[in-house]
Scaffold this motif. Sequence first.
Motif, short mmCIF file in Angstrom:
data_model
loop_
_atom_site.label_atom_id
_atom_site.label_comp_id
_atom_site.label_asym_id
_atom_site.label_seq_id
_atom_site.Cartn_x
_atom_site.Cartn_y
_atom_site.Cartn_z
N UNK A 20 0.84 -1.20 0.00
CA UNK A 20 0.00 0.00 0.00
C UNK A 20 0.87 1.25 0.00
N UNK A 21 1.97 1.20 0.76
CA UNK A 21 2.86 2.35 0.85
C UNK A 21 3.59 2.63 -0.46
N UNK A 22 3.86 1.59 -1.24
CA UNK A 22 4.60 1.76 -2.49
C UNK A 22 3.93 2.79 -3.39
N UNK A 23 2.63 2.70 -3.56
CA UNK A 23 1.91 3.63 -4.43
C UNK A 23 1.96 5.07 -3.92
N UNK A 24 1.93 5.23 -2.59
CA UNK A 24 1.90 6.57 -2.01
C UNK A 24 3.29 7.19 -1.85
N UNK A 25 4.30 6.36 -1.63
CA UNK A 25 5.60 6.89 -1.22
C UNK A 25 6.68 6.88 -2.29
N UNK A 26 6.48 6.15 -3.38
CA UNK A 26 7.54 6.06 -4.39
C UNK A 26 7.94 7.43 -4.92
N UNK A 27 6.96 8.27 -5.25
CA UNK A 27 7.27 9.60 -5.80
C UNK A 27 7.97 10.50 -4.79
N UNK A 28 7.48 10.63 -3.54
CA UNK A 28 8.21 11.48 -2.59
C UNK A 28 9.60 10.94 -2.26
N UNK A 29 9.77 9.63 -2.23
CA UNK A 29 11.10 9.07 -1.97
C UNK A 29 12.03 9.42 -3.12
N UNK A 30 11.56 9.30 -4.36
CA UNK A 30 12.37 9.66 -5.52
C UNK A 30 12.75 11.14 -5.46
N UNK A 31 11.79 11.99 -5.08
CA UNK A 31 12.08 13.40 -4.94
C UNK A 31 13.14 13.66 -3.86
N UNK A 32 13.06 12.90 -2.77
CA UNK A 32 14.04 13.05 -1.69
C UNK A 32 15.44 12.62 -2.16
N UNK A 33 15.51 11.54 -2.93
CA UNK A 33 16.79 11.10 -3.47
C UNK A 33 17.42 12.20 -4.32
N UNK A 34 16.62 12.80 -5.19
CA UNK A 34 17.13 13.86 -6.06
C UNK A 34 17.57 15.09 -5.26
N UNK A 35 16.79 15.45 -4.24
CA UNK A 35 17.12 16.61 -3.42
C UNK A 35 18.43 16.40 -2.65
N UNK A 36 18.56 15.22 -2.03
CA UNK A 36 19.77 14.91 -1.27
C UNK A 36 20.98 14.87 -2.19
N UNK A 37 20.85 14.20 -3.33
CA UNK A 37 21.97 14.06 -4.26
C UNK A 37 22.43 15.43 -4.76
N UNK A 38 21.48 16.28 -5.10
CA UNK A 38 21.83 17.63 -5.58
C UNK A 38 22.59 18.40 -4.50
N UNK A 39 22.17 18.28 -3.25
CA UNK A 39 22.86 18.96 -2.16
C UNK A 39 24.28 18.43 -2.00
N UNK A 40 24.43 17.11 -2.01
CA UNK A 40 25.76 16.51 -1.85
C UNK A 40 26.70 16.91 -2.99
N UNK A 41 26.18 16.95 -4.20
CA UNK A 41 27.00 17.33 -5.35
C UNK A 41 27.40 18.81 -5.30
N UNK A 42 26.65 19.60 -4.53
CA UNK A 42 26.95 21.02 -4.38
C UNK A 42 27.70 21.29 -3.06
#
Length: 197
Positions: A20-42
Amino acid sequence: MNLIDRISAQFEDNMRTTLEALELLAAPIAGAVELITASLLDNGKVLVCGGSGCAGDARRFAAQLVNGFELERPSLAALALSADTSTLAPLTGEPDAASMFARQIHAFGHPGDILITLSTGADSARIEQAIHAAHERDMHVIALTSGKPGRIAECLGPADIHISPPADRRARIQELHLLTLHCLCDGIDCLLLGVED
């Protein structure tokens, strides 16, 4: 009491909740991955805090960023705010438990850094003060909470990410938080290292 049936019910409840969580959380988790990665690269860093039982998960996640997850890679800048016991209480006066994370964020946080908060509830004075401190430092916040709306969600800004598992039981929430943290580690490694599968 049949222990095998009880254990089976725990596994089945975990699987139902996770799907049930997969459908609700996949998009925000992907967004979090991108946000964290962008910060680390900067040249940013990740500060992680969790109250009570979540403190261990916060320390483990920070350690996985620094030491590696499943792939060999350089260390990433991460700090668990619950790890250094000498900074968790003031040296003079009465301890202010609600501000213990906020004080560290004021000391270590910089614009562009990421704060990740972990709470199995929807309300926590420590987490709320930490979020306010992060916003004062122009940091983005990724908040992992329970599935219920509460004061933590109200503290978040439009650029922040709220990961709220659809679960009522504390055990299921903790399990989904751990799975989320593993997804974050894996996603960050994949983006940084260009891994496709």
